[in-house]
Write a protein that holds these residues in place. Structure first.
Motif, PDB file in Angstrom:
ATOM      1  N   GLU A  39       0.761  -1.437   0.005  1.00 42.57           N
ATOM      2  CA  GLU A  39      -0.266   0.094  -0.089  1.00 42.57           C
ATOM      3  C   GLU A  39       0.649   1.460  -0.194  1.00 42.57           C
ATOM      4  OE1 GLU A  39      -3.086   2.381   2.837  1.00 42.57           O
ATOM      5  OE2 GLU A  39      -2.796   0.370   2.942  1.00 42.57           O
ATOM      6  N   LEU A  40       1.936   1.183   0.612  1.00 40.41           N
ATOM      7  CA  LEU A  40       2.967   2.877   1.107  1.00 40.41           C
ATOM      8  C   LEU A  40       3.463   2.565  -0.779  1.00 40.41           C
ATOM      9  CD1 LEU A  40       4.415   4.330   2.906  1.00 40.41           C
ATOM     10  CD2 LEU A  40       6.373   2.316   2.846  1.00 40.41           C
ATOM     11  N   ALA A  41       3.965   1.800  -1.673  1.00 45.53           N
ATOM     12  CA  ALA A  41       4.115   2.129  -2.595  1.00 45.53           C
ATOM     13  C   ALA A  41       3.718   1.986  -3.763  1.00 45.53           C
ATOM     14  CB  ALA A  41       4.971   0.029  -2.690  1.00 45.53           C
ATOM     15  N   GLU A  42       1.977   2.137  -3.568  1.00 44.96           N
ATOM     16  CA  GLU A  42       1.728   2.323  -4.400  1.00 44.96           C
ATOM     17  C   GLU A  42       1.436   4.024  -4.322  1.00 44.96           C
ATOM     18  OE1 GLU A  42      -0.870   0.869  -6.704  1.00 44.96           O
ATOM     19  OE2 GLU A  42       0.337  -0.848  -6.703  1.00 44.96           O
ATOM     20  N   ASN A  43       1.212   4.260  -3.195  1.00 45.00           N
ATOM     21  CA  ASN A  43       0.865   5.253  -2.708  1.00 45.00           C
ATOM     22  C   ASN A  43       1.673   6.186  -2.676  1.00 45.00           C
ATOM     23  OD1 ASN A  43      -1.600   5.808  -0.856  1.00 45.00           O
ATOM     24  ND2 ASN A  43      -0.457   5.670   1.008  1.00 45.00           N
ATOM     25  N   ILE A  44       2.619   5.723  -2.420  1.00 46.60           N
ATOM     26  CA  ILE A  44       4.148   6.960  -3.128  1.00 46.60           C
ATOM     27  C   ILE A  44       3.996   6.826  -4.871  1.00 46.60           C
ATOM     28  CG2 ILE A  44       6.249   6.603  -3.560  1.00 46.60           C
ATOM     29  CD1 ILE A  44       6.827   5.680  -0.496  1.00 46.60           C
ATOM     30  N   CYS A  45       4.430   5.842  -5.257  1.00 48.21           N
ATOM     31  CA  CYS A  45       3.922   5.705  -7.198  1.00 48.21           C
ATOM     32  C   CYS A  45       2.883   6.110  -7.772  1.00 48.21           C
ATOM     33  CB  CYS A  45       4.009   4.383  -7.734  1.00 48.21           C
ATOM     34  SG  CYS A  45       5.223   3.813  -7.278  1.00 48.21           S
ATOM     35  N   HIS A  46       2.380   6.923  -7.173  1.00 46.10           N
ATOM     36  CA  HIS A  46       0.396   7.579  -7.610  1.00 46.10           C
ATOM     37  C   HIS A  46       0.870   8.927  -7.115  1.00 46.10           C
ATOM     38  CE1 HIS A  46      -1.175   3.478  -8.340  1.00 46.10           C
ATOM     39  NE2 HIS A  46      -1.016   3.782  -9.548  1.00 46.10           N
ATOM     40  N   GLU A  47       1.995   9.330  -6.239  1.00 43.82           N
ATOM     41  CA  GLU A  47       1.796  10.802  -5.845  1.00 43.82           C
ATOM     42  C   GLU A  47       1.509  11.654  -6.559  1.00 43.82           C
ATOM     43  OE1 GLU A  47       4.770  12.156  -1.901  1.00 43.82           O
ATOM     44  OE2 GLU A  47       5.186  11.668  -3.236  1.00 43.82           O
ATOM     45  N   LYS A  48       1.112  13.014  -6.598  1.00 44.51           N
ATOM     46  CA  LYS A  48       1.123  13.999  -7.417  1.00 44.51           C
ATOM     47  C   LYS A  48       2.335  15.046  -6.917  1.00 44.51           C
ATOM     48  CE  LYS A  48      -2.841  13.752  -8.634  1.00 44.51           C
ATOM     49  NZ  LYS A  48      -4.756  13.893  -7.410  1.00 44.51           N
ATOM     50  N   PRO A  49       3.061  15.229  -8.285  1.00 47.57           N
ATOM     51  CA  PRO A  49       4.206  16.109  -7.593  1.00 47.57           C
ATOM     52  C   PRO A  49       3.547  17.794  -6.959  1.00 47.57           C
ATOM     53  CG  PRO A  49       3.724  16.110 -10.217  1.00 47.57           C
ATOM     54  CD  PRO A  49       2.748  15.612  -9.391  1.00 47.57           C
ATOM     55  N   GLU A  50       2.508  18.248  -6.716  1.00 47.76           N
ATOM     56  CA  GLU A  50       2.131  19.128  -5.862  1.00 47.76           C
ATOM     57  C   GLU A  50       1.861  18.404  -4.917  1.00 47.76           C
ATOM     58  OE1 GLU A  50      -1.695  18.109  -8.673  1.00 47.76           O
ATOM     59  OE2 GLU A  50       0.316  18.578  -8.585  1.00 47.76           O
ATOM     60  N   GLU A  51       1.855  17.322  -4.380  1.00 51.63           N
ATOM     61  CA  GLU A  51       1.148  16.742  -2.650  1.00 51.63           C
ATOM     62  C   GLU A  51       3.193  16.853  -2.759  1.00 51.63           C
ATOM     63  OE1 GLU A  51      -2.072  14.008  -2.978  1.00 51.63           O
ATOM     64  OE2 GLU A  51      -0.470  13.098  -4.449  1.00 51.63           O
ATOM     65  N   ALA A  52       4.456  15.835  -3.978  1.00 52.48           N
ATOM     66  CA  ALA A  52       5.136  15.257  -2.757  1.00 52.48           C
ATOM     67  C   ALA A  52       5.871  17.420  -2.820  1.00 52.48           C
ATOM     68  CB  ALA A  52       6.027  15.278  -3.982  1.00 52.48           C
ATOM     69  N   VAL A  53       6.298  18.374  -3.769  1.00 53.02           N
ATOM     70  CA  VAL A  53       6.590  19.628  -3.020  1.00 53.02           C
ATOM     71  C   VAL A  53       5.859  19.547  -1.512  1.00 53.02           C
ATOM     72  CG1 VAL A  53       6.383  22.438  -3.749  1.00 53.02           C
ATOM     73  CG2 VAL A  53       6.505  20.346  -5.264  1.00 53.02           C
ATOM     74  N   GLN A  54       4.103  20.650  -1.508  1.00 51.17           N
ATOM     75  CA  GLN A  54       3.260  20.245  -0.469  1.00 51.17           C
ATOM     76  C   GLN A  54       3.960  19.576   0.767  1.00 51.17           C
ATOM     77  OE1 GLN A  54       0.911  22.692   0.357  1.00 51.17           O
ATOM     78  NE2 GLN A  54       1.961  22.645   1.975  1.00 51.17           N
ATOM     79  N   ARG A  55       4.346  18.256   0.475  1.00 46.24           N
ATOM     80  CA  ARG A  55       5.165  17.733   1.974  1.00 46.24           C
ATOM     81  C   ARG A  55       6.418  18.305   2.003  1.00 46.24           C
ATOM     82  NH1 ARG A  55       2.623  13.023  -0.169  1.00 46.24           N
ATOM     83  NH2 ARG A  55       1.705  12.552   0.695  1.00 46.24           N
ATOM     84  N   ARG A  56       7.769  19.307   0.872  1.00 47.47           N
ATOM     85  CA  ARG A  56       8.822  19.501   1.724  1.00 47.47           C
ATOM     86  C   ARG A  56       8.092  20.929   2.065  1.00 47.47           C
ATOM     87  NH1 ARG A  56      12.459  17.806  -1.191  1.00 47.47           N
ATOM     88  NH2 ARG A  56      12.833  16.150  -2.382  1.00 47.47           N
ATOM     89  N   HIS A  57       7.084  21.564   2.136  1.00 47.46           N
ATOM     90  CA  HIS A  57       6.022  22.762   2.776  1.00 47.46           C
ATOM     91  C   HIS A  57       6.290  22.813   4.034  1.00 47.46           C
ATOM     92  CE1 HIS A  57       7.228  25.280  -1.060  1.00 47.46           C
ATOM     93  NE2 HIS A  57       5.962  24.816  -1.553  1.00 47.46           N
ATOM     94  N   ASN A  58       5.214  21.277   4.378  1.00 48.97           N
ATOM     95  CA  ASN A  58       5.405  20.843   5.532  1.00 48.97           C
ATOM     96  C   ASN A  58       6.072  20.618   6.224  1.00 48.97           C
ATOM     97  OD1 ASN A  58       2.826  20.972   4.312  1.00 48.97           O
ATOM     98  ND2 ASN A  58       1.712  18.992   4.306  1.00 48.97           N
ATOM     99  N   MET A  59       6.972  19.883   5.589  1.00 44.04           N
ATOM    100  CA  MET A  59       8.286  20.146   6.893  1.00 44.04           C
ATOM    101  C   MET A  59       9.303  21.101   7.680  1.00 44.04           C
ATOM    102  SD  MET A  59       8.863  16.631   6.782  1.00 44.04           S
ATOM    103  CE  MET A  59      10.257  16.547   7.301  1.00 44.04           C
ATOM    104  N   GLN A  60       9.295  21.619   6.810  1.00 46.01           N
ATOM    105  CA  GLN A  60      10.011  22.876   6.966  1.00 46.01           C
ATOM    106  C   GLN A  60       8.792  24.163   8.432  1.00 46.01           C
ATOM    107  OE1 GLN A  60      11.556  24.242   3.170  1.00 46.01           O
ATOM    108  NE2 GLN A  60      13.400  23.764   3.194  1.00 46.01           N
ATOM    109  N   LYS A  61       7.817  23.983   7.626  1.00 42.46           N
ATOM    110  CA  LYS A  61       7.108  24.364   8.901  1.00 42.46           C
ATOM    111  C   LYS A  61       6.889  23.667   9.755  1.00 42.46           C
ATOM    112  CE  LYS A  61       1.980  26.424   8.348  1.00 42.46           C
ATOM    113  NZ  LYS A  61       1.009  26.243   7.899  1.00 42.46           N
ATOM    114  N   VAL A  62       6.847  22.561   9.968  1.00 39.54           N
ATOM    115  CA  VAL A  62       6.674  21.923  11.349  1.00 39.54           C
ATOM    116  C   VAL A  62       8.192  22.305  11.890  1.00 39.54           C
ATOM    117  CG1 VAL A  62       6.655  19.705  12.754  1.00 39.54           C
ATOM    118  CG2 VAL A  62       4.626  20.196  10.654  1.00 39.54           C
TER     119      VAL A  62
END
Length: 143
Positions: A101-124
């Motif tokens: 399930e993890l592999a599926e989630n990563i493989c189907h991740e949208k580019p904008e989701e990946a960018v948002q997670r990067r922002h989330n990391m720095q914000k936290v």
């Protein structure tokens, strides 16, 4: 491609197992320079944040490094780190029973989701763990 920063007692085993899958492994050794670390982080999609199952920690220095560098985590650490990953979308919590399930989630991740997670990391990091936040909290407690 799998980048490794640092040392660990099972590092050689990890490298052998990664290479057995056909992955290219780049071992950077121990890096303390934040600029050099960031150069590596900028080449990665996720940072692996795992500890032995019998180890209990709240937050690792590696977690903080990933937050500072804006690198989302694949996390196996429970407690506070697990909650932060879930609550603030900092990557994925890893459970051995749900790797497919993890592999599926990563493989189907949208580019904008990946960018948002990067922002989330720095914000936290900025909101909860930065030096400025530490001293502000200390001042509030002292008042």
């Amino acid at each position: 491609r799998f980048h490794i920063i640092g040392e660990g007692e099972t590092k050689e085993r990890l490298i052998l197992e990664l290479k057995a899958t056909g992955a290219e492994v780049i071992d950077h050794g121990i890096l303390f320079d934040p600029v050099e670390k960031q150069k590596v982080f900028d080449q990665c999609h996720y940072g692996l944040n795992i500890v032995k199952p019998n180890v209990m920690v709240g937050l690792t220095m590696k977690s903080l490094d990933y937050m500072i560098g804006g690198l989302p985590m694949l996390n196996s650490i429970g407690g506070d780190t697990e909650k932060l990953v879930e609550q603030y979308d900092l990557g994925f919590n890893v459970d051995r029973n749900h790797l497919e399930e993890l592999a599926e989630n990563i493989c189907h991740e949208k580019p904008e989701e990946a960018v948002q997670r990067r922002h989330n990391m720095q914000k936290v990091y900025s909101e909860f763990f930065s030096e400025e936040t530490f001293f502000r909290t200390l001042d509030e407690v002292d008042a």
